[in-house]
Design a protein around this motif. Sequence first.
Motif, PDB file in Angstrom:
ATOM      1  N   THR A 130     -33.131 -28.141  50.334  1.00 46.86           N
ATOM      2  CA  THR A 130     -34.242 -27.855  49.422  1.00 46.86           C
ATOM      3  C   THR A 130     -35.557 -28.070  50.147  1.00 46.86           C
ATOM      4  OG1 THR A 130     -32.894 -28.595  47.569  1.00 46.86           O
ATOM      5  CG2 THR A 130     -35.267 -28.427  47.195  1.00 46.86           C
ATOM      6  N   GLY A 131     -36.413 -27.060  50.165  1.00 44.59           N
ATOM      7  CA  GLY A 131     -37.640 -27.142  50.953  1.00 44.59           C
ATOM      8  C   GLY A 131     -38.836 -26.456  50.351  1.00 44.59           C
ATOM      9  N   GLY A 132     -39.176 -26.756  49.125  1.00 48.68           N
ATOM     10  CA  GLY A 132     -40.437 -26.284  48.574  1.00 48.68           C
ATOM     11  C   GLY A 132     -40.456 -24.800  48.268  1.00 48.68           C
ATOM     12  N   ILE A 133     -41.673 -24.275  48.072  1.00 56.01           N
ATOM     13  CA  ILE A 133     -41.905 -22.890  47.658  1.00 56.01           C
ATOM     14  C   ILE A 133     -42.762 -22.147  48.673  1.00 56.01           C
ATOM     15  CG2 ILE A 133     -42.870 -21.443  45.808  1.00 56.01           C
ATOM     16  CD1 ILE A 133     -40.421 -23.056  44.938  1.00 56.01           C
ATOM     17  N   VAL A 134     -43.567 -22.878  49.433  1.00 53.60           N
ATOM     18  CA  VAL A 134     -44.469 -22.291  50.430  1.00 53.60           C
ATOM     19  C   VAL A 134     -44.084 -22.860  51.793  1.00 53.60           C
ATOM     20  CG1 VAL A 134     -46.873 -22.162  51.190  1.00 53.60           C
ATOM     21  CG2 VAL A 134     -46.326 -22.001  48.754  1.00 53.60           C
ATOM     22  N   SER A 135     -43.864 -21.989  52.774  1.00 54.36           N
ATOM     23  CA  SER A 135     -43.284 -22.465  54.033  1.00 54.36           C
ATOM     24  C   SER A 135     -44.280 -23.208  54.913  1.00 54.36           C
ATOM     25  CB  SER A 135     -42.687 -21.292  54.821  1.00 54.36           C
ATOM     26  OG  SER A 135     -43.689 -20.524  55.455  1.00 54.36           O
ATOM     27  N   THR A 136     -45.595 -23.100  54.626  1.00 59.16           N
ATOM     28  CA  THR A 136     -46.582 -23.834  55.401  1.00 59.16           C
ATOM     29  C   THR A 136     -46.744 -25.277  54.921  1.00 59.16           C
ATOM     30  OG1 THR A 136     -48.320 -22.902  53.986  1.00 59.16           O
ATOM     31  CG2 THR A 136     -47.877 -21.778  56.077  1.00 59.16           C
ATOM     32  N   THR A 137     -46.046 -25.642  53.866  1.00 64.07           N
ATOM     33  CA  THR A 137     -46.037 -27.023  53.377  1.00 64.07           C
ATOM     34  C   THR A 137     -45.349 -27.927  54.385  1.00 64.07           C
ATOM     35  OG1 THR A 137     -45.895 -26.212  51.110  1.00 64.07           O
ATOM     36  CG2 THR A 137     -45.311 -28.510  51.466  1.00 64.07           C
ATOM     37  N   PHE A 310     -44.892 -16.558  49.338  1.00 59.90           N
ATOM     38  CA  PHE A 310     -46.197 -16.813  48.732  1.00 59.90           C
ATOM     39  C   PHE A 310     -47.234 -17.301  49.738  1.00 59.90           C
ATOM     40  CE2 PHE A 310     -43.170 -17.221  45.246  1.00 59.90           C
ATOM     41  CZ  PHE A 310     -43.752 -16.395  44.292  1.00 59.90           C
ATOM     42  N   ASP A 311     -46.846 -17.402  51.013  1.00 59.72           N
ATOM     43  CA  ASP A 311     -47.754 -17.988  52.007  1.00 59.72           C
ATOM     44  C   ASP A 311     -49.105 -17.295  52.060  1.00 59.72           C
ATOM     45  OD1 ASP A 311     -45.546 -19.529  52.560  1.00 59.72           O
ATOM     46  OD2 ASP A 311     -45.387 -18.965  54.672  1.00 59.72           O
ATOM     47  N   ALA A 312     -49.100 -15.957  51.983  1.00 57.66           N
ATOM     48  CA  ALA A 312     -50.351 -15.210  52.136  1.00 57.66           C
ATOM     49  C   ALA A 312     -51.346 -15.491  51.014  1.00 57.66           C
ATOM     50  CB  ALA A 312     -50.059 -13.716  52.211  1.00 57.66           C
ATOM     51  N   LEU A 313     -50.841 -15.929  49.851  1.00 63.34           N
ATOM     52  CA  LEU A 313     -51.732 -16.225  48.722  1.00 63.34           C
ATOM     53  C   LEU A 313     -52.414 -17.577  48.858  1.00 63.34           C
ATOM     54  CD1 LEU A 313     -49.667 -14.938  45.657  1.00 63.34           C
ATOM     55  CD2 LEU A 313     -51.860 -14.037  46.460  1.00 63.34           C
ATOM     56  N   VAL A 314     -51.915 -18.418  49.754  1.00 69.54           N
ATOM     57  CA  VAL A 314     -52.453 -19.784  49.850  1.00 69.54           C
ATOM     58  C   VAL A 314     -52.805 -20.127  51.299  1.00 69.54           C
ATOM     59  CG1 VAL A 314     -51.444 -20.709  47.754  1.00 69.54           C
ATOM     60  CG2 VAL A 314     -50.059 -20.647  49.807  1.00 69.54           C
ATOM     61  N   PRO A 346     -58.114 -18.043  36.975  1.00 68.44           N
ATOM     62  CA  PRO A 346     -59.461 -17.700  37.430  1.00 68.44           C
ATOM     63  C   PRO A 346     -59.516 -16.910  38.734  1.00 68.44           C
ATOM     64  CG  PRO A 346     -58.980 -19.968  37.988  1.00 68.44           C
ATOM     65  CD  PRO A 346     -57.802 -19.464  37.209  1.00 68.44           C
ATOM     66  N   ALA A 347     -58.407 -16.866  39.484  1.00 69.27           N
ATOM     67  CA  ALA A 347     -58.425 -16.175  40.778  1.00 69.27           C
ATOM     68  C   ALA A 347     -57.002 -15.774  41.138  1.00 69.27           C
ATOM     69  CB  ALA A 347     -59.000 -17.081  41.862  1.00 69.27           C
ATOM     70  N   MET A 348     -56.875 -14.786  42.013  1.00 68.41           N
ATOM     71  CA  MET A 348     -55.556 -14.317  42.435  1.00 68.41           C
ATOM     72  C   MET A 348     -54.759 -15.419  43.121  1.00 68.41           C
ATOM     73  SD  MET A 348     -54.665 -10.913  44.664  1.00 68.41           S
ATOM     74  CE  MET A 348     -55.466  -9.852  43.438  1.00 68.41           C
ATOM     75  N   ASN A 349     -55.444 -16.354  43.759  1.00 66.15           N
ATOM     76  CA  ASN A 349     -54.753 -17.444  44.443  1.00 66.15           C
ATOM     77  C   ASN A 349     -54.201 -18.477  43.470  1.00 66.15           C
ATOM     78  OD1 ASN A 349     -57.630 -16.833  45.871  1.00 66.15           O
ATOM     79  ND2 ASN A 349     -55.958 -16.715  47.369  1.00 66.15           N
ATOM     80  N   SER A 350     -54.843 -18.609  42.316  1.00 63.36           N
ATOM     81  CA  SER A 350     -54.414 -19.606  41.331  1.00 63.36           C
ATOM     82  C   SER A 350     -53.106 -19.194  40.686  1.00 63.36           C
ATOM     83  CB  SER A 350     -55.488 -19.772  40.249  1.00 63.36           C
ATOM     84  OG  SER A 350     -56.674 -20.307  40.783  1.00 63.36           O
ATOM     85  N   THR A 351     -52.352 -20.212  40.254  1.00 55.70           N
ATOM     86  CA  THR A 351     -51.079 -19.920  39.614  1.00 55.70           C
ATOM     87  C   THR A 351     -50.640 -21.101  38.772  1.00 55.70           C
ATOM     88  OG1 THR A 351     -48.837 -19.057  40.030  1.00 55.70           O
ATOM     89  CG2 THR A 351     -49.611 -20.798  41.486  1.00 55.70           C
ATOM     90  N   VAL A 352     -49.651 -20.877  37.923  1.00 53.55           N
ATOM     91  CA  VAL A 352     -48.987 -21.938  37.166  1.00 53.55           C
ATOM     92  C   VAL A 352     -47.490 -21.702  37.329  1.00 53.55           C
ATOM     93  CG1 VAL A 352     -48.631 -23.011  34.920  1.00 53.55           C
ATOM     94  CG2 VAL A 352     -50.875 -22.053  35.508  1.00 53.55           C
TER      95      VAL A 352
END
Length: 459
Positions: A130-137, A310-314, A346-352
């Motif tokens: 198990t390793g998160g959702i974003v690979s740059t984490t 999702f890396d490109a979004l963050v 508020p922005a394309m980068n934001s998420t829930v």
Amino acid sequence: MRLVNNSSIERLRERARGPVVTPDSDGYDEARKVYNAMVDRRPAAVVQCANAGDVMAAVDFARDNELDLAVRGGGHSVPGFGTCDDGVVADLSGMRGVRVDPEQRTARVDGGATWGDFDAATHAFGLATTGGIVSTTGVAGLTLGGGIGHLARGLGLSCDNLISADVVTAEGRLLVASEQEHDDLFWAIRGGGGNFGAVTSFEFRLSPVKDIYGGPILYELEDAGTVLRAFRELIADAPEELGGFPAFQIAPPLPFIPENRHGDTFILIVACWAGPMDEGERAVQRFRDIAPVVAEHVGPMPYPALNSAFDALVPPGLQHYWKANFVTELSDAAITAHLDHGPRLPAMNSTVHIYPINGACHRVAPEDTAFAYRNATFATVIAGMWPDPADNKANVAWVRDYYQATAPHSEEGGYINFMAEDDQDRIRANYRGNYERLVEVKRAYDPGNLFHVNQNIKP
């Protein structure tokens, strides 16, 4: 706090293998920069650690000079805990080695590695954890806080797959923490964050996961209530190989999304079937059947492809402000709160994101690791991310208002990896009945609270 004199800095440089960057050094501004551009701090020294000995040197230097100490692993800390003003940064981000033992199904990972580093090494052997959702984490930060990700329902949290860790303590000693050695420290670092030392390497248990069947499925915003209620019921008893989470997202300009819908806000489910590939289509179909699908990018893919989707979004350099809650039941009232606030991204980068943490996560008792919320079925993150500092006041208000609306329908504590710097008053609630034991371990290994630049457990 004492000022740092040049002679002591020179002694640190003599001891350290990696560079010691100070305000008069070339590259200082780059060395002090962190992921969250809202955080702008000026440390007295950044030790760009090459090995565990450098970490020990940085810890000794901070302690002996009575300076604040920040430990930076992969560097994704949203509150900016990877830096400090006038203190010392032990920057492990150059320590990124991963060594896989395919026979034993284990991996040894340096403290500055990212999940992208980890996935690339383990995927070559058809293995993962198990390793998160974003690979740059960073592997370190995610694991020390618990570790929620695509594979959690089947494999448990990242910390549940930890076998051992090398930890530099406040005394500057390197200890091995495992079930066999310093088991109290091993218990505490599985969810207790960076409170107990700087972890220079981790040893993980791996499982056979190479390719998955999944990807994002987008639905109209008007179907958000239907999607959230259906997901709540479906994931309660779904096979543990099925991961996935609902999210609110402004559509980026991706080829699989109709061009005339770019920039529109959607509810989506990100699916991840990690079981037999020939069962993937049927497993994910239950998500497609919830409501009419606007667009999807679903199919067989390497697990690292999903974990980096999702890396490109963050990218680094955004403004960040996040809030988090645990939820034992995603009630109709909670869903109503999400429907009120989620569409106002508020922005394309934001998420829930609303991550399910049942299945294998529930088979670990609350007292077995520091991660106490083993009865929670979901972990919600309201991730405010945007590029322009001029939007900070309005967008921080969106996160706070959203959090206030969902808090009455959630648990008192939240996942520490998703919490903001102003959430220190929630620390005791985060650890529930484990808090006093964590304080005891803190007193044993860091009685002076050298490791306090974090979601701090005070000794």
